[in-house]
Design a protein around this motif. Structure first.
Motif, PDB file in Angstrom:
ATOM      1  N   HIS A 146      14.581   7.428  11.277  1.00 16.88           N
ATOM      2  CA  HIS A 146      14.628   8.848  10.917  1.00 16.88           C
ATOM      3  C   HIS A 146      15.229   9.628  12.072  1.00 16.88           C
ATOM      4  O   HIS A 146      15.469   9.088  13.153  1.00 16.88           O
ATOM      5  CB  HIS A 146      13.221   9.369  10.607  1.00 16.88           C
ATOM      6  CG  HIS A 146      12.686   8.841   9.317  1.00 16.88           C
ATOM      7  ND1 HIS A 146      12.893   9.468   8.127  1.00 16.88           N
ATOM      8  CD2 HIS A 146      11.966   7.731   9.042  1.00 16.88           C
ATOM      9  CE1 HIS A 146      12.335   8.780   7.160  1.00 16.88           C
ATOM     10  NE2 HIS A 146      11.757   7.710   7.689  1.00 16.88           N
TER      11      HIS A 146
ATOM     12  N   VAL B 256       9.503   1.634  15.121  1.00 17.71           N
ATOM     13  CA  VAL B 256      10.109   2.078  13.874  1.00 17.71           C
ATOM     14  C   VAL B 256       9.302   1.462  12.743  1.00 17.71           C
ATOM     15  O   VAL B 256       9.138   0.240  12.680  1.00 17.71           O
ATOM     16  CB  VAL B 256      11.591   1.644  13.768  1.00 17.71           C
ATOM     17  CG1 VAL B 256      12.151   1.982  12.396  1.00 17.71           C
ATOM     18  CG2 VAL B 256      12.409   2.295  14.862  1.00 17.71           C
ATOM     19  N   ASP B 257       8.770   2.294  11.886  1.00 17.99           N
ATOM     20  CA  ASP B 257       7.993   1.806  10.746  1.00 17.99           C
ATOM     21  C   ASP B 257       8.963   1.211   9.734  1.00 17.99           C
ATOM     22  O   ASP B 257       9.779   1.924   9.142  1.00 17.99           O
ATOM     23  CB  ASP B 257       7.210   2.957  10.130  1.00 17.99           C
ATOM     24  CG  ASP B 257       6.195   2.483   9.099  1.00 17.99           C
ATOM     25  OD1 ASP B 257       6.453   1.462   8.415  1.00 17.99           O
ATOM     26  OD2 ASP B 257       5.148   3.133   8.988  1.00 17.99           O
ATOM     27  N   THR B 258       8.898  -0.082   9.539  1.00 14.32           N
ATOM     28  CA  THR B 258       9.848  -0.771   8.657  1.00 14.32           C
ATOM     29  C   THR B 258       9.707  -0.337   7.202  1.00 14.32           C
ATOM     30  O   THR B 258      10.618  -0.560   6.413  1.00 14.32           O
ATOM     31  CB  THR B 258       9.689  -2.293   8.765  1.00 14.32           C
ATOM     32  OG1 THR B 258       8.348  -2.648   8.443  1.00 14.32           O
ATOM     33  CG2 THR B 258      10.031  -2.775  10.153  1.00 14.32           C
ATOM     34  N   ARG B 259       8.603   0.300   6.863  1.00 10.68           N
ATOM     35  CA  ARG B 259       8.456   0.795   5.492  1.00 10.68           C
ATOM     36  C   ARG B 259       9.369   1.984   5.230  1.00 10.68           C
ATOM     37  O   ARG B 259       9.730   2.249   4.089  1.00 10.68           O
ATOM     38  CB  ARG B 259       7.006   1.212   5.221  1.00 10.68           C
ATOM     39  CG  ARG B 259       6.025   0.047   5.310  1.00 10.68           C
ATOM     40  CD  ARG B 259       4.608   0.545   5.195  1.00 10.68           C
ATOM     41  NE  ARG B 259       4.341   1.433   6.341  1.00 10.68           N
ATOM     42  CZ  ARG B 259       3.301   2.251   6.438  1.00 10.68           C
ATOM     43  NH1 ARG B 259       2.417   2.320   5.468  1.00 10.68           N
ATOM     44  NH2 ARG B 259       3.131   2.996   7.502  1.00 10.68           N
ATOM     45  N   PHE B 260       9.749   2.701   6.305  1.00  7.62           N
ATOM     46  CA  PHE B 260      10.521   3.923   6.146  1.00  7.62           C
ATOM     47  C   PHE B 260      11.885   3.890   6.825  1.00  7.62           C
ATOM     48  O   PHE B 260      12.735   4.719   6.531  1.00  7.62           O
ATOM     49  CB  PHE B 260       9.723   5.117   6.674  1.00  7.62           C
ATOM     50  CG  PHE B 260       8.366   5.232   6.044  1.00  7.62           C
ATOM     51  CD1 PHE B 260       8.234   5.559   4.707  1.00  7.62           C
ATOM     52  CD2 PHE B 260       7.230   4.978   6.777  1.00  7.62           C
ATOM     53  CE1 PHE B 260       6.991   5.654   4.113  1.00  7.62           C
ATOM     54  CE2 PHE B 260       5.977   5.065   6.193  1.00  7.62           C
ATOM     55  CZ  PHE B 260       5.854   5.404   4.857  1.00  7.62           C
ATOM     56  N   GLY B 261      12.092   2.972   7.764  1.00  6.24           N
ATOM     57  CA  GLY B 261      13.372   2.883   8.461  1.00  6.24           C
ATOM     58  C   GLY B 261      13.525   3.959   9.521  1.00  6.24           C
ATOM     59  O   GLY B 261      12.575   4.634   9.899  1.00  6.24           O
TER      60      GLY B 261
ATOM     61  N   ASP C  68      13.758   9.195  15.475  1.00  4.23           N
ATOM     62  CA  ASP C  68      14.080   7.918  16.118  1.00  4.23           C
ATOM     63  C   ASP C  68      15.426   8.011  16.831  1.00  4.23           C
ATOM     64  O   ASP C  68      15.574   7.573  17.972  1.00  4.23           O
ATOM     65  CB  ASP C  68      14.121   6.786  15.082  1.00  4.23           C
ATOM     66  CG  ASP C  68      12.802   6.619  14.353  1.00  4.23           C
ATOM     67  OD1 ASP C  68      11.758   6.543  15.031  1.00  4.23           O
ATOM     68  OD2 ASP C  68      12.829   6.581  13.112  1.00  4.23           O
TER      69      ASP C  68
END
Length: 56
Positions: free
Chosen positions: A40, A33-38, A43
């Motif tokens: 989605h 999970v890209d922590t910049r975007f949370g 996911d």
């Protein structure tokens, strides 16, 4: 007690994979999970798919 399936949300670095392999015997896919975007929709779809098939 048997290990329960685990869904591990992380950066999927080698250290993450090594930790899960060393400490968890049941199925435990790592999901990035890209922590910049949370989180989605994709996911949650991946987590749902794992939850429905874990332990089969």
């Amino acid at each position: 007690m048997a290990a329960a399936p685990l869904s591990y949300l992380a950066g999927q670095r080698d250290t993450d994979r090594a930790f899960v392999r060393a400490h968890h015997a049941a199925p435990a896919p790592l999901h990035h999970v890209d922590t910049r975007f949370g989180l989605h929709e994709a996911d949650f779809t991946a987590l749902d798919r794992f939850a429905r098939t874990a332990g089969r």
